[in-house]
Write a protein that holds these residues in place. Structure first.
Motif, PDB file in Angstrom:
ATOM      1  N   PHE A 116       1.019  -1.207  -0.030  1.00 16.15           N
ATOM      2  CA  PHE A 116       0.259  -0.140   0.016  1.00 16.15           C
ATOM      3  C   PHE A 116       0.819   1.221   0.254  1.00 16.15           C
ATOM      4  O   PHE A 116       1.847   1.592   0.815  1.00 16.15           O
ATOM      5  CB  PHE A 116      -0.804   0.053   1.298  1.00 16.15           C
ATOM      6  CG  PHE A 116      -2.089  -1.080   1.131  1.00 16.15           C
ATOM      7  CD1 PHE A 116      -2.814  -1.033   0.077  1.00 16.15           C
ATOM      8  CD2 PHE A 116      -1.968  -2.109   2.063  1.00 16.15           C
ATOM      9  CE1 PHE A 116      -3.862  -1.982   0.041  1.00 16.15           C
ATOM     10  CE2 PHE A 116      -2.875  -2.998   1.858  1.00 16.15           C
ATOM     11  CZ  PHE A 116      -3.982  -2.977   0.845  1.00 16.15           C
ATOM     12  N   CYS A 117       0.596   2.182  -0.724  1.00 14.20           N
ATOM     13  CA  CYS A 117       1.269   3.332  -0.782  1.00 14.20           C
ATOM     14  C   CYS A 117       0.204   4.699  -0.678  1.00 14.20           C
ATOM     15  O   CYS A 117      -0.894   4.529  -0.957  1.00 14.20           O
ATOM     16  CB  CYS A 117       1.613   3.478  -2.529  1.00 14.20           C
ATOM     17  SG  CYS A 117       2.685   4.999  -2.692  1.00 14.20           S
ATOM     18  N   ASP A 118       0.765   5.588  -0.460  1.00 16.69           N
ATOM     19  CA  ASP A 118      -0.061   6.726   0.211  1.00 16.69           C
ATOM     20  C   ASP A 118      -0.203   7.607  -1.133  1.00 16.69           C
ATOM     21  O   ASP A 118       0.273   7.590  -2.067  1.00 16.69           O
ATOM     22  CB  ASP A 118       0.747   7.809   1.268  1.00 16.69           C
ATOM     23  CG  ASP A 118      -0.290   8.354   2.256  1.00 16.69           C
ATOM     24  OD1 ASP A 118      -1.510   8.189   1.815  1.00 16.69           O
ATOM     25  OD2 ASP A 118       0.277   9.298   3.338  1.00 16.69           O
ATOM     26  N   VAL A 119      -1.246   8.437  -1.084  1.00 15.91           N
ATOM     27  CA  VAL A 119      -1.674   9.364  -1.958  1.00 15.91           C
ATOM     28  C   VAL A 119      -1.299  10.595  -1.837  1.00 15.91           C
ATOM     29  O   VAL A 119      -1.019  11.255  -0.813  1.00 15.91           O
ATOM     30  CB  VAL A 119      -3.070   9.195  -2.350  1.00 15.91           C
ATOM     31  CG1 VAL A 119      -3.492   7.692  -2.914  1.00 15.91           C
ATOM     32  CG2 VAL A 119      -3.927   9.612  -0.787  1.00 15.91           C
ATOM     33  N   ASP A 120      -1.475  11.674  -2.937  1.00 15.94           N
ATOM     34  CA  ASP A 120      -1.201  12.911  -2.982  1.00 15.94           C
ATOM     35  C   ASP A 120      -2.551  13.658  -2.429  1.00 15.94           C
ATOM     36  O   ASP A 120      -3.465  13.171  -2.700  1.00 15.94           O
ATOM     37  CB  ASP A 120      -0.929  13.497  -4.530  1.00 15.94           C
ATOM     38  CG  ASP A 120      -0.799  14.871  -4.728  1.00 15.94           C
ATOM     39  OD1 ASP A 120       0.414  15.313  -4.746  1.00 15.94           O
ATOM     40  OD2 ASP A 120      -1.518  15.706  -4.419  1.00 15.94           O
ATOM     41  N   PRO A 121      -2.268  14.606  -1.374  1.00 17.80           N
ATOM     42  CA  PRO A 121      -3.625  15.127  -0.668  1.00 17.80           C
ATOM     43  C   PRO A 121      -4.346  16.075  -1.871  1.00 17.80           C
ATOM     44  O   PRO A 121      -5.558  16.298  -1.653  1.00 17.80           O
ATOM     45  CB  PRO A 121      -2.963  16.015   0.311  1.00 17.80           C
ATOM     46  CG  PRO A 121      -1.446  16.325   0.099  1.00 17.80           C
ATOM     47  CD  PRO A 121      -1.061  15.108  -0.705  1.00 17.80           C
ATOM     48  N   GLU A 122      -3.856  16.543  -2.884  1.00 17.41           N
ATOM     49  CA  GLU A 122      -4.434  17.399  -3.880  1.00 17.41           C
ATOM     50  C   GLU A 122      -5.105  16.496  -4.646  1.00 17.41           C
ATOM     51  O   GLU A 122      -6.447  16.642  -4.895  1.00 17.41           O
ATOM     52  CB  GLU A 122      -3.632  18.395  -4.658  1.00 17.41           C
ATOM     53  CG  GLU A 122      -4.150  19.093  -5.718  1.00 17.41           C
ATOM     54  CD  GLU A 122      -5.127  20.141  -5.090  1.00 17.41           C
ATOM     55  OE1 GLU A 122      -4.978  20.507  -3.988  1.00 17.41           O
ATOM     56  OE2 GLU A 122      -6.115  20.214  -6.016  1.00 17.41           O
ATOM     57  N   THR A 123      -4.519  15.475  -5.261  1.00 18.47           N
ATOM     58  CA  THR A 123      -5.358  14.645  -6.412  1.00 18.47           C
ATOM     59  C   THR A 123      -6.044  13.376  -5.777  1.00 18.47           C
ATOM     60  O   THR A 123      -6.684  12.861  -6.617  1.00 18.47           O
ATOM     61  CB  THR A 123      -4.165  14.397  -7.339  1.00 18.47           C
ATOM     62  OG1 THR A 123      -3.285  13.288  -6.715  1.00 18.47           O
ATOM     63  CG2 THR A 123      -3.323  15.508  -7.955  1.00 18.47           C
ATOM     64  N   HIS A 124      -5.696  13.056  -4.725  1.00 17.51           N
ATOM     65  CA  HIS A 124      -6.271  11.719  -4.142  1.00 17.51           C
ATOM     66  C   HIS A 124      -5.414  10.399  -5.004  1.00 17.51           C
ATOM     67  O   HIS A 124      -6.037   9.117  -4.839  1.00 17.51           O
ATOM     68  CB  HIS A 124      -7.632  11.703  -4.094  1.00 17.51           C
ATOM     69  CG  HIS A 124      -8.189  12.834  -2.939  1.00 17.51           C
ATOM     70  ND1 HIS A 124      -9.504  12.539  -2.889  1.00 17.51           N
ATOM     71  CD2 HIS A 124      -7.811  13.510  -2.540  1.00 17.51           C
ATOM     72  CE1 HIS A 124      -9.912  13.626  -2.425  1.00 17.51           C
ATOM     73  NE2 HIS A 124      -8.662  14.289  -1.846  1.00 17.51           N
ATOM     74  N   ASN A 125      -4.476  10.864  -5.692  1.00 18.46           N
ATOM     75  CA  ASN A 125      -3.959   9.475  -6.434  1.00 18.46           C
ATOM     76  C   ASN A 125      -2.517   9.252  -6.069  1.00 18.46           C
ATOM     77  O   ASN A 125      -2.053  10.052  -5.242  1.00 18.46           O
ATOM     78  CB  ASN A 125      -4.019  10.068  -7.943  1.00 18.46           C
ATOM     79  CG  ASN A 125      -5.454  10.003  -8.559  1.00 18.46           C
ATOM     80  OD1 ASN A 125      -5.959   9.044  -8.377  1.00 18.46           O
ATOM     81  ND2 ASN A 125      -5.088  10.855  -9.678  1.00 18.46           N
TER      82      ASN A 125
END
Ligand SMILES: Cc1ncc(COP(=O)(O)O)c(C=O)c1O
Length: 420
Positions: A116-125
């Motif tokens: 599992f990898c975290d996402v970018d807070p702006e894009t949610h990707n």
């Protein structure tokens, strides 16, 4: 339009909507055209096995997306499994946890390990900076999910995949009709996978598609979805039954004729929400990059509990009492779903952005679920609740939890709502 506290259903008034408003209500297209097509299918007595309707839909979608191959599949989940297998991915696969659980199940179902990898807070990707740090000697693949149809950081992920010789595929379940740098989603990575489930703006009731520009890969997928049969009739691959049937394709061809009007309807609803919720403290409407095409299927809010005065879950309860069944996608995050939680031998993965978003994201009824004036009425309730946040919170604390439980049960039983 509700304008004062006593008008809220939680204070004893009638719910704003007599019939429940859901997130994923299907478009059905022009009924006569659908029936004509179904009648043709019946006349031909060619109901499955790469029939003319499936072949026509493949050609039309490939043309629309500007991609060499579009292969229709029975659903998006199996399509992901076939794409993973056909690209030869083994060992560990880097995936976001902020996605519908099908992305991760597809990996796990094949005996691969989701990382599992975290996402970018702006894009949610997927956040490319975090992807690279998770690559191990066992990693062979990355799945980027274009969440809410907003494209991933395609070039950055492609660069990482190339440097580390990994296969990059995209879960484009939400992203049909969306563009990245002016190009339709469907052309990126080794393959892109669409869901054409009934909840999507364009669907085939149940269905999926894999798109690719790689001729050899397309050929392999074609065989794999049909038990591994080559054109010669010999079984030359591992295979499964992932074929789309002709009735599904008939629905797809019918909705293809309505493509522009479906997106236009979604766009109008989205813009009504955008106007009605604009400037509301603690509420961010998730946007796409300006200038890109999109399908406007998802209306996603992020609720900051400090600034808004209510948590996402409190707001959800207010909306439920008004018969508005918003959804908290993708709570609690795939890494916290039982099968994946149970596998974590050591410390849970560090996903601070995901952890915050799963507490804040609220998906509002949109698209076919709502008609004229509904976006404004839903937005007015959100505004009203947040403007009287402390009274609302107190009322929620006093209320017996029975109503909420019943409402949730109704949601999980409603047709087409378990999927996204
Ligand atoms: C991000 C994502 N991936 C995969 C899927 C699975 O697609 P399907 O329901 O067609 O199996 C979905 C479901 O809609 C989804 O939202």
């Amino acid at each position: 339009m509700k304008t004062c506290l006593s008008e809220l259903a939680m204070f004893g008034s009638q719910p704003a909507f007599a019939a429940p408003l859901y997130v994923g209500r299907p478009h059905t297209g022009q009924r006569e055209r659908l029936f004509e097509r179904i009648s043709e299918v019946l006349d031909r007595r060619w109901l499955s096995n790469n029939g003319p309707a499936v072949t026509e839909l493949e050609a039309r979608l490939a043309q629309r997306l500007g991609v060499r191959h579009c292969l229709m599949m029975c659903n998006g989940t199996i399509a992901l499994e076939v794409a993973l297998r056909a690209t030869g991915i083994t060992g560990e696969v880097i995936v976001p946890s902020l996605t519908f659980v099908a992305t991760v199940h597809a990996v796990s179902w094949l005996g691969l390990t989701p990382v599992f990898c975290d996402v970018d807070p702006e894009t949610h990707n997927l956040d490319p900076r975090r992807v690279e740090a998770l690559i191990s000697p066992r990693t062979t693949g990355i799945i980027g999910v274009h969440l809410w149809g907003r494209p991933c950081a395609v070039e950055a992920l492609a660069g990482i995949a190339e440097r580390h010789r990994l296969s990059l595929i995209f879960d484009a379940a939400h992203a049909l009709g969306c563009t990245w740098r002016g190009q339709q989603i469907g052309r990126f990575g080794r393959a892109e996978v669409f869901s054409l489930h009934a909840t999507k703006f364009f669907h085939t009731v149940e269905g999926g598609a894999i798109t690719t520009n790689d001729d050899a890969l397309a050929n392999r997928i074609r065989m794999m979805r049909n038990f591994g049969f080559a054109e010669s009739g010999d079984v030359v691959e591992h295979g499964t039954n992932a074929k789309m049937n002709e009735f599904s394709a008939a629905m797809g061809l019918t909705l293809l004729e309505a493509w522009d009007s479906l997106i236009e309807h979604n766009r109008q609803q989205f813009e009504r929400y955008q106007t009605a919720l604009g400037g509301l403290a603690g509420v961010r409407l998730v946007e796409h990059e300006p200038g890109e095409e999109r399908n406007y299927q998802y209306v996603v809010l992020e609720i900051d509990p400090i600034q808004a005065g209510l948590t996402r879950d409190e707001l959800l309860a207010v909306l439920e009492s008004e018969n508005i069944f918003a959804r908290r996608y993708f709570y609690p995050g795939c890494h916290r779903a039982q099968p994946y939680l149970a596998r974590q031998s050591s410390a849970p993965p560090e996903l601070p952005v995901t952890e915050q978003l799963v507490e804040r994201v609220l998906c509002l009824p949109a698209g076919a679920a709502i008609g004229a004036g509904d976006a404004q009425r839903v937005s007015a309730i959100i505004r009203l609740a947040l403007s009287q946040a402390s009274a609302v919170r107190q009322r929620l604390a006093e209320r017996a939890p029975v109503g909420a439980t019943r409402a949730r049960a109704a949601v999980s039983l409603a047709p087409g709502l378990v999927d996204v």
